[in-house]
Motif scaffolding. Structure first.
Motif, PDB file in Angstrom:
ATOM      1  N   LYS A 238     -10.041  14.326   1.938  1.00  0.00           N
ATOM      2  CA  LYS A 238      -9.559  12.947   2.016  1.00  0.00           C
ATOM      3  C   LYS A 238      -9.846  12.354   3.396  1.00  0.00           C
ATOM      4  O   LYS A 238      -9.427  12.913   4.409  1.00  0.00           O
ATOM      5  CB  LYS A 238      -8.048  12.932   1.741  1.00  0.00           C
TER       6      LYS A 238
ATOM      7  N   ASP B 114      -7.779   0.778  -0.474  1.00  0.00           N
ATOM      8  CA  ASP B 114      -9.036   0.810  -1.217  1.00  0.00           C
ATOM      9  C   ASP B 114      -9.351   2.282  -1.395  1.00  0.00           C
ATOM     10  O   ASP B 114      -8.996   3.116  -0.548  1.00  0.00           O
ATOM     11  CB  ASP B 114     -10.190   0.177  -0.432  1.00  0.00           C
ATOM     12  N   PHE B 115     -10.046   2.590  -2.467  1.00  0.00           N
ATOM     13  CA  PHE B 115     -10.344   3.986  -2.772  1.00  0.00           C
ATOM     14  C   PHE B 115     -11.770   4.100  -3.286  1.00  0.00           C
ATOM     15  O   PHE B 115     -12.184   3.318  -4.140  1.00  0.00           O
ATOM     16  CB  PHE B 115      -9.360   4.492  -3.832  1.00  0.00           C
TER      17      PHE B 115
ATOM     18  N   HIS C 200     -12.881  11.741  -0.803  1.00  0.00           N
ATOM     19  CA  HIS C 200     -12.133  10.568  -1.278  1.00  0.00           C
ATOM     20  C   HIS C 200     -11.878   9.668  -0.071  1.00  0.00           C
ATOM     21  O   HIS C 200     -11.175  10.051   0.860  1.00  0.00           O
ATOM     22  CB  HIS C 200     -10.817  10.995  -1.930  1.00  0.00           C
TER      23      HIS C 200
ATOM     24  N   TYR D 244     -10.387   6.426   1.688  1.00  0.00           N
ATOM     25  CA  TYR D 244      -9.294   5.459   1.569  1.00  0.00           C
ATOM     26  C   TYR D 244      -9.311   4.515   2.779  1.00  0.00           C
ATOM     27  O   TYR D 244      -9.690   4.920   3.876  1.00  0.00           O
ATOM     28  CB  TYR D 244      -7.928   6.161   1.572  1.00  0.00           C
TER      29      TYR D 244
ATOM     30  N   ILE E 203      -0.466   6.553   2.904  1.00  0.00           N
ATOM     31  CA  ILE E 203      -1.886   6.844   2.685  1.00  0.00           C
ATOM     32  C   ILE E 203      -2.364   7.967   3.606  1.00  0.00           C
ATOM     33  O   ILE E 203      -3.299   8.687   3.291  1.00  0.00           O
ATOM     34  CB  ILE E 203      -2.719   5.553   2.835  1.00  0.00           C
TER      35      ILE E 203
ATOM     36  N   SER F 171     -10.056   7.825 -10.803  1.00  0.00           N
ATOM     37  CA  SER F 171      -9.324   6.624 -10.375  1.00  0.00           C
ATOM     38  C   SER F 171      -7.861   6.691 -10.800  1.00  0.00           C
ATOM     39  O   SER F 171      -6.965   6.363 -10.020  1.00  0.00           O
ATOM     40  CB  SER F 171      -9.949   5.373 -10.992  1.00  0.00           C
TER      41      SER F 171
ATOM     42  N   SER G  43      -5.935   8.998  -8.488  1.00  0.00           N
ATOM     43  CA  SER G  43      -5.665   8.432  -7.161  1.00  0.00           C
ATOM     44  C   SER G  43      -4.577   7.359  -7.230  1.00  0.00           C
ATOM     45  O   SER G  43      -3.662   7.321  -6.397  1.00  0.00           O
ATOM     46  CB  SER G  43      -6.960   7.849  -6.616  1.00  0.00           C
TER      47      SER G  43
END
Lengths: 195, 159
Positions: A14, A58-59, A75, A77, A92, B54, B57
């Motif tokens: 992440k 946002d991802f 991932h 973010y 987050i 998605s 997450s």
């Protein structure tokens, strides 16, 4: 926190883009999304307000390739930069493996950069992390603007620990992938070191 | 508590079986098991049309936000959530504080049935996560990370 799945043979990490409001965190992700081949990316999610300011995050899921038969998935973010969304920013950062601090190079935004960097340090401490020990890079965004502060000044104020740093213009994409590669590499190196 | 940091084939398979049984017993459309940090772990049912990455997450973000609310209220974690849609409903449960069990269902099932079946499955999941944690702590399985070399990492970033 990285997640290694020996069943599906995947390493998941992440990364969080942090920085003051309107510094270009979401623009970084948009550029990465636009320039990545469809098989290497998932859907990009933006939880934004009607005026396109990030509300929650946002991802963007991204595959960088394979290491020893394991797919490496990152991932990405972003956090909402506006000061009053601090509770969301803390959430987050949970489980983060690497941080990109996106600084706004405009001289008028120096105070906002300092405030955001202090906020990052404190919120990481809240989650049990130390910025000095975490894979971390600094991106000086908006270098193309005429009111951009000199690099020496930005470095001195925003990067006293001399973390890897990159000049960028996220709208044109300059420096965007260099920043991503540096932090991703640092995360994988740190994961290996932690064993 | 964060999500798990490792998953082994044996437990993964067992978790997938628990998800499949829950899908059947609860008459659900699909069941997802997600790490608290948003990584998909196991799934069952009609998932072909779903964007599992998605969904995972966003669900983790949702649980984190709800956890933030519980903190402000000086409450422990909210163990479950229910979102009622027009056709599809979602039941979300925390599993042992480290994973999230998501059940998607429609008019062929009911919230009561889902709740009942989720309880049993959650207990099994907790035992499996304990087993993973013990294995990881004992380092009984060699880690892929120790085999990675500098050149492996460099090669990943060669244009």
């Amino acid at each position: 926190m990285s997640f290694i799945n020996y069943s599906s043979r995947e390493i998941n990490c992440k990364l969080v883009y942090y920085g003051p409001g309107l510094c270009g965190k979401t623009t970084n992700l948009h550029y990465i999304y636009a320039k990545t081949s469809p098989d290497a990316k998932g859907k990009m999610i933006s939880l934004a307000t009607e005026t396109e300011r990030t509300l929650f995050f946002d991802f963007l899921p991204l595959s960088l390739g394979e290491i020893r038969g394991f797919k490496t998935r990152f991932h990405l973010y972003t956090v909402p930069g506006q000061v009053f969304y601090d509770a969301s920013r803390k959430l987050i950062l949970k489980g983060v493996d690497g941080v990109i601090f996106v600084a706004d190079s405009q001289i008028e935004r120096m105070e906002a950069n300092i405030e955001s960097l202090d906020n990052l340090r404190l919120n990481l401490i809240d989650q049990g992390y130390d910025l000095n020990k975490l894979p971390y890079v600094v991106q000086y965004n908006k270098r193309d603007l005429p009111n951009a502060a000199p690099m020496e000044q930005l470095r001195e104020v925003l990067n006293p620990t001399k973390a890897p740093e990159f000049e960028a213009c996220a709208t044109s994409g300059a420096g965007v992938f260099d920043t991503l590669k540096a932090v991703a590499k640092s995360v994988l190196t740190e994961l290996r070191r932690g064993q | 508590m964060s999500g798990p940091d490792v998953m082994y084939p044996e437990e993964q398979q067992a978790m997938s079986l628990v998800c499949a049984r829950l899908t059947r017993d609860a008459n659900a459309k699909a069941v997802l098991l997600i790490g608290r940090d948003g990584q998909p772990i196991a799934e069952a049912g009609d998932v072909d049309e779903l964007d599992v990455t998605s969904l995972s997450s966003l669900t983790a973000g949702n649980v984190a936000a709800t956890g933030g609310i519980s903190k402000i209220l000086r409450e422990k974690d909210f163990f479950s959530q229910f979102h009622e849609g027009e056709k599809t409903h979602i039941h979300i449960t925390l599993v042992g504080g480290r994973a999230i069990l998501v059940v998607l269902f429609d008019e062929r099932s009911s919230l009561g049935l889902v709740r009942l079946r989720v309880k049993k499955s959650s207990d099994e999941m907790v035992r499996l996560f304990d087993s993973v944690a013990k294995k990881a702590a004992a380092k009984s399985e060699p880690s892929i990370l120790t085999e990675i070399t500098d050149s492996d990492i460099d090669n990943l970033f060669n244009d």
